[in-house]
Design an enzyme around this catalytic site. Structure first.
Site, PDB file in Angstrom:
ATOM      1  N   THR A 126      10.134  68.868 118.499  1.00 30.44           N
ATOM      2  CA  THR A 126       9.098  69.540 117.704  1.00 30.44           C
ATOM      3  C   THR A 126       9.663  70.463 116.636  1.00 30.44           C
ATOM      4  O   THR A 126      10.732  71.063 116.820  1.00 30.44           O
ATOM      5  CB  THR A 126       8.192  70.374 118.640  1.00 30.44           C
ATOM      6  OG1 THR A 126       7.450  71.314 117.861  1.00 30.44           O
ATOM      7  CG2 THR A 126       8.989  71.167 119.658  1.00 30.44           C
ATOM      8  N   GLU A 128       8.607  73.238 116.159  1.00 30.98           N
ATOM      9  CA  GLU A 128       8.602  74.582 116.744  1.00 30.98           C
ATOM     10  C   GLU A 128      10.034  75.011 117.110  1.00 30.98           C
ATOM     11  O   GLU A 128      10.311  76.194 117.274  1.00 30.98           O
ATOM     12  CB  GLU A 128       7.667  74.590 117.961  1.00 30.98           C
ATOM     13  CG  GLU A 128       7.327  75.946 118.543  1.00 30.98           C
ATOM     14  CD  GLU A 128       6.556  76.884 117.615  1.00 30.98           C
ATOM     15  OE1 GLU A 128       6.558  78.097 117.883  1.00 30.98           O
ATOM     16  OE2 GLU A 128       5.961  76.425 116.626  1.00 30.98           O
ATOM     17  N   TYR A 150       8.009  77.795 124.704  1.00 31.15           N
ATOM     18  CA  TYR A 150       7.805  76.365 124.433  1.00 31.15           C
ATOM     19  C   TYR A 150       8.921  75.834 123.531  1.00 31.15           C
ATOM     20  O   TYR A 150       9.550  74.816 123.831  1.00 31.15           O
ATOM     21  CB  TYR A 150       6.435  76.169 123.759  1.00 31.15           C
ATOM     22  CG  TYR A 150       6.221  74.787 123.182  1.00 31.15           C
ATOM     23  CD1 TYR A 150       5.876  73.709 123.994  1.00 31.15           C
ATOM     24  CD2 TYR A 150       6.360  74.551 121.805  1.00 31.15           C
ATOM     25  CE1 TYR A 150       5.679  72.442 123.456  1.00 31.15           C
ATOM     26  CE2 TYR A 150       6.164  73.287 121.270  1.00 31.15           C
ATOM     27  CZ  TYR A 150       5.832  72.237 122.098  1.00 31.15           C
ATOM     28  OH  TYR A 150       5.649  70.974 121.560  1.00 31.15           O
ATOM     29  N   LYS A 154      11.728  73.096 124.553  1.00 27.83           N
ATOM     30  CA  LYS A 154      11.827  71.830 123.821  1.00 27.83           C
ATOM     31  C   LYS A 154      13.221  71.648 123.223  1.00 27.83           C
ATOM     32  O   LYS A 154      13.713  70.521 123.105  1.00 27.83           O
ATOM     33  CB  LYS A 154      10.773  71.792 122.715  1.00 27.83           C
ATOM     34  CG  LYS A 154       9.382  71.421 123.214  1.00 27.83           C
ATOM     35  CD  LYS A 154       9.313  69.926 123.535  1.00 27.83           C
ATOM     36  CE  LYS A 154       7.926  69.482 123.923  1.00 27.83           C
ATOM     37  NZ  LYS A 154       7.846  68.023 124.132  1.00 27.83           N
TER      38      LYS A 154
HETATM   39  P1  NAP Z   1      -1.220  67.007 124.517  1.00 27.68           P
HETATM   40  O1  NAP Z   1      -2.424  66.407 123.895  1.00 27.68           O
HETATM   41  O2  NAP Z   1      -1.259  68.402 124.998  1.00 27.68           O
HETATM   42  O3  NAP Z   1      -0.777  66.048 125.724  1.00 27.68           O
HETATM   43  C1  NAP Z   1       0.194  66.450 126.654  1.00 27.68           C
HETATM   44  C2  NAP Z   1       0.275  65.412 127.756  1.00 27.68           C
HETATM   45  O4  NAP Z   1       1.267  65.824 128.726  1.00 27.68           O
HETATM   46  C3  NAP Z   1      -1.032  65.221 128.538  1.00 27.68           C
HETATM   47  O5  NAP Z   1      -1.198  63.865 128.818  1.00 27.68           O
HETATM   48  C4  NAP Z   1      -0.761  65.988 129.823  1.00 27.68           C
HETATM   49  O6  NAP Z   1      -1.521  65.542 130.912  1.00 27.68           O
HETATM   50  C5  NAP Z   1       0.700  65.657 130.024  1.00 27.68           C
HETATM   51  N1  NAP Z   1       1.370  66.540 130.982  1.00 27.68           N
HETATM   52  C6  NAP Z   1       1.424  67.885 130.962  1.00 27.68           C
HETATM   53  N2  NAP Z   1       2.124  68.342 132.007  1.00 27.68           N
HETATM   54  C7  NAP Z   1       2.516  67.263 132.718  1.00 27.68           C
HETATM   55  C8  NAP Z   1       3.256  67.073 133.902  1.00 27.68           C
HETATM   56  N3  NAP Z   1       3.731  68.097 134.607  1.00 27.68           N
HETATM   57  N4  NAP Z   1       3.503  65.802 134.340  1.00 27.68           N
HETATM   58  C9  NAP Z   1       3.006  64.740 133.657  1.00 27.68           C
HETATM   59  N5  NAP Z   1       2.276  64.857 132.527  1.00 27.68           N
HETATM   60  C10 NAP Z   1       2.045  66.096 132.065  1.00 27.68           C
HETATM   61  O7  NAP Z   1       0.021  66.911 123.499  1.00 27.68           O
HETATM   62  P2  NAP Z   1       0.216  66.001 122.184  1.00 27.68           P
HETATM   63  O8  NAP Z   1      -0.289  66.779 121.029  1.00 27.68           O
HETATM   64  O9  NAP Z   1      -0.261  64.654 122.453  1.00 27.68           O
HETATM   65  O10 NAP Z   1       1.795  66.007 122.058  1.00 27.68           O
HETATM   66  C11 NAP Z   1       2.588  65.005 122.690  1.00 27.68           C
HETATM   67  C12 NAP Z   1       4.019  65.511 122.810  1.00 27.68           C
HETATM   68  O11 NAP Z   1       4.537  65.774 121.507  1.00 27.68           O
HETATM   69  C13 NAP Z   1       4.179  66.806 123.600  1.00 27.68           C
HETATM   70  O12 NAP Z   1       5.403  66.734 124.276  1.00 27.68           O
HETATM   71  C14 NAP Z   1       4.231  67.873 122.521  1.00 27.68           C
HETATM   72  O13 NAP Z   1       4.929  69.002 122.999  1.00 27.68           O
HETATM   73  C15 NAP Z   1       4.972  67.142 121.427  1.00 27.68           C
HETATM   74  N6  NAP Z   1       4.695  67.545 120.046  1.00 27.68           N
HETATM   75  C16 NAP Z   1       3.404  67.596 119.596  1.00 27.68           C
HETATM   76  C17 NAP Z   1       3.160  67.929 118.277  1.00 27.68           C
HETATM   77  C18 NAP Z   1       1.767  67.985 117.728  1.00 27.68           C
HETATM   78  O14 NAP Z   1       1.578  68.577 116.641  1.00 27.68           O
HETATM   79  N7  NAP Z   1       0.787  67.373 118.376  1.00 27.68           N
HETATM   80  C19 NAP Z   1       4.241  68.204 117.405  1.00 27.68           C
HETATM   81  C20 NAP Z   1       5.534  68.110 117.895  1.00 27.68           C
HETATM   82  C21 NAP Z   1       5.755  67.756 119.219  1.00 27.68           C
HETATM   83  P3  NAP Z   1      -2.993  66.144 131.238  1.00 27.68           P
HETATM   84  O15 NAP Z   1      -3.944  65.312 130.418  1.00 27.68           O
HETATM   85  O16 NAP Z   1      -3.117  65.934 132.687  1.00 27.68           O
HETATM   86  O17 NAP Z   1      -2.990  67.577 130.822  1.00 27.68           O
HETATM   87  O1  G4F Z   2      -2.606  74.948 116.412  1.00 27.10           O
HETATM   88  P1  G4F Z   2      -1.553  75.805 117.000  1.00 27.10           P
HETATM   89  O2  G4F Z   2      -1.814  76.368 118.347  1.00 27.10           O
HETATM   90  O3  G4F Z   2      -0.228  74.956 116.925  1.00 27.10           O
HETATM   91  P2  G4F Z   2       1.320  75.358 116.966  1.00 27.10           P
HETATM   92  O4  G4F Z   2       1.540  76.651 117.638  1.00 27.10           O
HETATM   93  O5  G4F Z   2       1.854  75.214 115.580  1.00 27.10           O
HETATM   94  O6  G4F Z   2       1.917  74.218 117.916  1.00 27.10           O
HETATM   95  C1  G4F Z   2       1.580  72.860 117.725  1.00 27.10           C
HETATM   96  O7  G4F Z   2       2.504  72.274 116.834  1.00 27.10           O
HETATM   97  C2  G4F Z   2       3.855  72.225 117.317  1.00 27.10           C
HETATM   98  C3  G4F Z   2       4.694  71.586 116.214  1.00 27.10           C
HETATM   99  O8  G4F Z   2       5.125  72.565 115.311  1.00 27.10           O
HETATM  100  C4  G4F Z   2       3.881  71.417 118.584  1.00 27.10           C
HETATM  101  F1  G4F Z   2       5.147  71.278 119.030  1.00 27.10           F
HETATM  102  C5  G4F Z   2       3.011  72.081 119.636  1.00 27.10           C
HETATM  103  O9  G4F Z   2       3.008  71.281 120.818  1.00 27.10           O
HETATM  104  C6  G4F Z   2       1.592  72.172 119.089  1.00 27.10           C
HETATM  105  O10 G4F Z   2       1.084  70.873 118.966  1.00 27.10           O
HETATM  106  O11 G4F Z   2      -1.276  77.044 116.015  1.00 27.10           O
HETATM  107  C7  G4F Z   2      -0.959  76.863 114.667  1.00 27.10           C
HETATM  108  C8  G4F Z   2      -0.954  78.211 113.950  1.00 27.10           C
HETATM  109  C9  G4F Z   2      -0.146  79.289 114.685  1.00 27.10           C
HETATM  110  O12 G4F Z   2       0.627  79.980 113.749  1.00 27.10           O
HETATM  111  C10 G4F Z   2      -1.188  80.212 115.280  1.00 27.10           C
HETATM  112  O13 G4F Z   2      -0.774  81.578 115.384  1.00 27.10           O
HETATM  113  O14 G4F Z   2      -2.294  78.705 113.915  1.00 27.10           O
HETATM  114  C11 G4F Z   2      -2.286  80.077 114.219  1.00 27.10           C
HETATM  115  N1  G4F Z   2      -3.614  80.438 114.733  1.00 27.10           N
HETATM  116  C12 G4F Z   2      -4.450  81.340 114.125  1.00 27.10           C
HETATM  117  N2  G4F Z   2      -5.562  81.487 114.860  1.00 27.10           N
HETATM  118  C13 G4F Z   2      -4.201  80.009 115.845  1.00 27.10           C
HETATM  119  C14 G4F Z   2      -5.429  80.657 115.934  1.00 27.10           C
HETATM  120  N3  G4F Z   2      -3.806  79.103 116.769  1.00 27.10           N
HETATM  121  C15 G4F Z   2      -4.644  78.833 117.800  1.00 27.10           C
HETATM  122  N4  G4F Z   2      -4.278  77.901 118.700  1.00 27.10           N
HETATM  123  N5  G4F Z   2      -5.851  79.460 117.934  1.00 27.10           N
HETATM  124  C16 G4F Z   2      -6.304  80.375 117.023  1.00 27.10           C
HETATM  125  O15 G4F Z   2      -7.391  80.946 117.161  1.00 27.10           O
END
Ligand code: NAP
Ligand code: G4F
Length: 344
Positions: A126, A128, A150, A154
């Protein structure tokens, strides 16, 4: 016969889109799900692919479980998407987050090594990990400086994937993905919180949205584009790590403005006694208020990715831009609120 893939985190946003993508490519898809007390397959149902997937019980906390499942399924490719993925929660649950997002990765890698090392492995790294960014934009050479438990967890998982590639010759790739969103995004993440809030306000189910840091900036792409990149990485002969991003950066504030624009509402930011709010330009009603509870103990102020390597080596580029992404998310949330069907 088609290839066999095991996806951890299949019930999440990316797991659902990746499943759909691999099914369309003729893969036999296995999905690892952890035990929960209620059915958690809403996203897979929404994409109408639940009956095309073989679900298996597997928790990243349990090595014996991981070993048995991988040995039995014998996948060609493992996509490790499972994680405690919410940054805010990682400050309250740092040990649990490390257990799954860091050590969980080693459990899978070690299993693959013990089984002969012939299974290709994708790790969901990520942006992050860049946290307090050292240079901008960020690419594969940018030094890491994670700002949350986190991000730190990661980063461990990321380096483990690199290490197993170098030490044991595993075909392991890390995708360093910048934020990617969609109508299937979890409702605690800021983009979906905003689009659902806009839909609820429009349909008069709610008066305002409470947000934290409006000035944080992110490089936001569409999840459907990003799962394609995951697959492309594993098809390369030589494994490597890739940044996946759009190369454009917007603030949370801009996201709010555009999301309201999608329902023909203009937002005006007003500072009253040092307290900021977002008001409807036409009516003066407060539509966005600020709640410091949503601020992070340590913030990642901005992230901007440079995906040149992915463009050159994988021929990957994003298809959906920022405006289209927001319109797509608002439209879907309007449908959901209208029909009172949320799915997950
Ligand atoms: P998400 O919607 O939060 O999905 C996370 C998945 O992990 C869910 O299926 C969850 O299952 C499962 N999980 C959590 N804890 C577990 C455990 N102990 N054992 C088995 N499964 C478990 O996340 P996403 O946005 O699809 O992201 C997918 C991956 O990419 C994650 O690793 C995230 O950190 C990474 N990532 C995401 C972003 C982004 O912007 N979306 C960016 C960079 C990296 P449940 O449904 O049971 O909760
Ligand atoms: O949507 P966020 O919670 O995503 P964040 O922290 O960027 O993380 C996501 O992206 C990562 C990749 O860079 C992934 F690895 C991670 O698993 C996840 O998918 O917050 C985005 C931004 C932050 O700066 C937060 O402080 O939005 C700001 N924010 C402002 N108000 C808020 C809020 N975030 C959340 N969740 N809720 C608010 O009310």
């Amino acid at each position: 016969m088609g290839k066999r893939a095991l996806i951890t985190g299949i019930t999440g946003q990316d797991g659902s889109y990746l499943s759909e993508f691999l099914i369309n490519k003729g893969y036999e898809v296995y999905g690892a799900v952890r035990r929960t007390s209620s059915i958690n397959t809403g996203r897979l149902s929404e994409l109408d692919i639940l009956n095309k997937i073989n679900l298996v019980a597997m928790d990243l906390a349990e090595i014996t479980n991981i070993q048995r499942v991988i040995e039995e399924i014998k996948p060609d490719e493992v996509y490790n998407l499972a994680a405690q993925s919410f940054v805010q929660t990682s400050f309250d649950q740092p040990i649990y987050t490390s257990e799954i997002d860091a050590i969980g990765v080693t459990r899978i890698l070690e299993t693959i090594r013990m089984l002969g090392g012939n299974i290709k492995f994708y790790q969901a790294s990520t942006s992050e990990m860049f946290g307090k960014v050292q240079t901008s934009p960020q690419n594969e050479e940018t030094p890491f400086y994670p700002r949350s438990p986190y991000g730190v967890s990661k980063l461990y998982g990321h380096w483990m994937a690199v290490n197993y590639r170098e030490a044991w010759d595993l075909h392991a790739c890390s995708g360093i993905l910048f934020n990617h969103e969609s109508p299937l995004r979890g409702i605690e993440f800021v983009t979906r919180k905003i689009t659902l809030g806009v839909a609820e306000i429009t349909k008069e189910k709610k008066k305002s949205i409470s947000l934290g840091n409006l000035n944080a900036k992110r490089d936001w792409g569409y999840a459907g584009d990003y799962v394609n990149a995951m697959w492309l990485m594993l098809q390369k002969k030589t494994p490597s790590d890739y940044v996946i991003a759009t190369g454009e950066m917007y603030s949370v504030r801009e996201f709010v403005e555009k999301a309201f624009n999608a329902v023909d509402t203009e937002i005006e930011w007003v500072l009253d006694d040092g307290v900021e709010s977002g008001r409807c330009k036409k009516t003066g009603n407060i539509l966005v208020d600020i709640n410091k509870d949503f601020n992070r103990p340590a913030e990642t102020d901005y992230l901007l990715g440079d995906a040149t390597k992915a463009k050159e080596e994988l021929n990957w580029k994003p298809q959906v831009n920022f405006n289209t992404l927001i319109e797509m998310m608002v439209k879907k949330d309007l449908d959901r609120v209208e029909n009172d069907v949320y799915g997950f």
